[in-house]
Design an enzyme around this catalytic site. Structure first.
Site, PDB file in Angstrom:
ATOM      1  N   THR A 298       0.749  -1.268   0.054  1.00 30.10           N
ATOM      2  CA  THR A 298       0.061   0.075   0.027  1.00 30.10           C
ATOM      3  C   THR A 298       0.881   1.080  -0.204  1.00 30.10           C
ATOM      4  O   THR A 298       0.303   2.509   0.085  1.00 30.10           O
ATOM      5  CB  THR A 298      -1.050   0.092   1.229  1.00 30.10           C
ATOM      6  OG1 THR A 298      -0.060   0.100   2.397  1.00 30.10           O
ATOM      7  CG2 THR A 298      -1.780  -1.012   1.322  1.00 30.10           C
ATOM      8  N   ASP A 299       2.156   1.172   0.136  1.00 28.47           N
ATOM      9  CA  ASP A 299       3.044   2.332   0.128  1.00 28.47           C
ATOM     10  C   ASP A 299       2.868   3.444  -0.954  1.00 28.47           C
ATOM     11  O   ASP A 299       2.971   3.042  -2.197  1.00 28.47           O
ATOM     12  CB  ASP A 299       4.518   1.846   0.195  1.00 28.47           C
ATOM     13  CG  ASP A 299       5.500   2.845   0.335  1.00 28.47           C
ATOM     14  OD1 ASP A 299       5.926   3.339   1.589  1.00 28.47           O
ATOM     15  OD2 ASP A 299       5.962   3.648  -0.586  1.00 28.47           O
ATOM     16  N   VAL A 300       2.377   4.464  -0.714  1.00 26.72           N
ATOM     17  CA  VAL A 300       2.140   5.404  -1.567  1.00 26.72           C
ATOM     18  C   VAL A 300       3.457   6.007  -2.527  1.00 26.72           C
ATOM     19  O   VAL A 300       3.445   6.251  -3.736  1.00 26.72           O
ATOM     20  CB  VAL A 300       1.810   6.741  -1.168  1.00 26.72           C
ATOM     21  CG1 VAL A 300       2.660   7.592  -0.282  1.00 26.72           C
ATOM     22  CG2 VAL A 300       0.866   7.439  -2.112  1.00 26.72           C
TER      23      VAL A 300
END
Length: 299
Positions: free
Chosen positions: A253-255
């Site tokens: 989920t790391d932007v």
DNA sequence: CCCCAGGTTAACG
DNA sequence: CGTTAACATGGG
């Protein structure tokens, strides 16, 4: 004074310059200083801070020099050597990753460009957890500023040759600070509370790197970490990646990862989690390295 | 003024 | 179950 403390042999597919370039990416970093040849930071030896400098005087060799501090005893030197090996992931054979991803259209060019780059780790669990917690949601520059304030307020430091070097504070030091005090450094209530919770667990012997590494599989470590309020999947996997040395840790989920993939593939939107899962399917066991190289391409 | 940053939680429906 | 606001701050 500049005594040689020890030397470490470097593995195949290790590039010291690539690691230094990565570490030099933020001028706001407060825990070490890099230059053309090496990196200098304060580390704890027998208990007293030691100013250590790492350089690679010849290919295949990493030298640790003691710039300041009492020459440590033999077992403390061994501990420092373990720390350094951990810091740069020296014990990992990276060849399978290069074989797996070398011809990939996304990763291939990055492997070539940053050939030999290792995941620069954060061997200390408390420091790694704090850094991940500080990095939740806010932009990286702000996270660096928060970390610097914490180190300056609560960590030991040494002034040497015109530069101040900091140790990241011990859990006990942040426990001694109140939540209010941490909030005054502009941490959100949630960050302050989570950091103090983690500090209490570690100081109380209820949480340690050794214990997490002794669990049967990385998912168990993730579950243990996410059972702590304020630590979600992203934080747990980030810590798996940079501290627990789980090459399969995948902060999907790391932007930053999303932005890197979007930019490299020239997409007009960020990729979805299912799309990333599919994209990473062929790199099973190496997701942390794939992520790290993609981050590297972005910053 | 709005949205986005190396997210997580609690409170909705 | 899935969706949403709140969190602290800074930059675009």
């Amino acid at each position: 004074m500049s005594d040689l403390l020890f030397e470490l042999p470097l593995p195949e597919l290790f590039n010291w310059e690539a690691c230094l370039d990565y570490m030099a990416r933020s001028p706001l970093e407060c825990l070490y200083r890099t230059d053309e040849e090496g990196v200098t930071r304060l580390l704890r030896g027998d208990g007293k801070p030691l100013l250590i400098r790492l350089v690679s005087p010849e290919p295949g060799l990493l030298s640790a020099l003691l710039l300041d501090g009492e020459p440590p005893a033999e077992d403390a030197v061994a501990g420092l050597a373990r720390y350094i090996a951990d810091w740069f992931d020296l014990d990992r054979d990276l060849r399978p990753f290069y074989e797996l991803a070398g011809s990939d259209h996304l990763l291939g060019p990055l492997l070539e460009r940053y050939r030999g780059l290792r995941i620069v780790g954060i061997p200390d669990l408390f420091e790694a957890l704090c850094w991940a917690i500080l990095g939740q949601q806010v932009n990286l520059a702000f996270a660096y500023r928060l970390k610097a304030r914490i180190a300056e307020h609560y960590g030991e430091s040494l002034l040497w040759a015109g530069h101040r070097y900091h140790l990241f504070p011990e859990p006990e030091a942040l426990l001694a600070a109140s939540e209010e005090e941490l909030c005054a450094l502009q941490l959100s209530r949630g960050k302050a509370r989570t950091i103090r919770t983690v500090a209490a667990l570690i100081a109380g012997g209820e949480l340690s790197r050794e214990e997490l590494l002794a669990l049967p599989h990385p998912e168990a470590a993730e579950a243990r970490l996410t059972s702590i309020r304020g630590i979600g999947p992203w934080t747990a996997r980030y810590v798996g990646m940079r501290c627990l040395r789980d090459a399969g840790a995948f902060p999907v989920t790391d932007v930053g990862l999303h932005n890197a993939v979007r930019s490299l593939l020239d997409m007009d939107r960020k990729p979805t989690v299912p799309e990333l899962t599919e994209m990473f399917r062929n790199w099973r066991g190496w997701e942390a390295y794939a992520t790290f190289y993609l981050w590297r391409a972005l910053y």
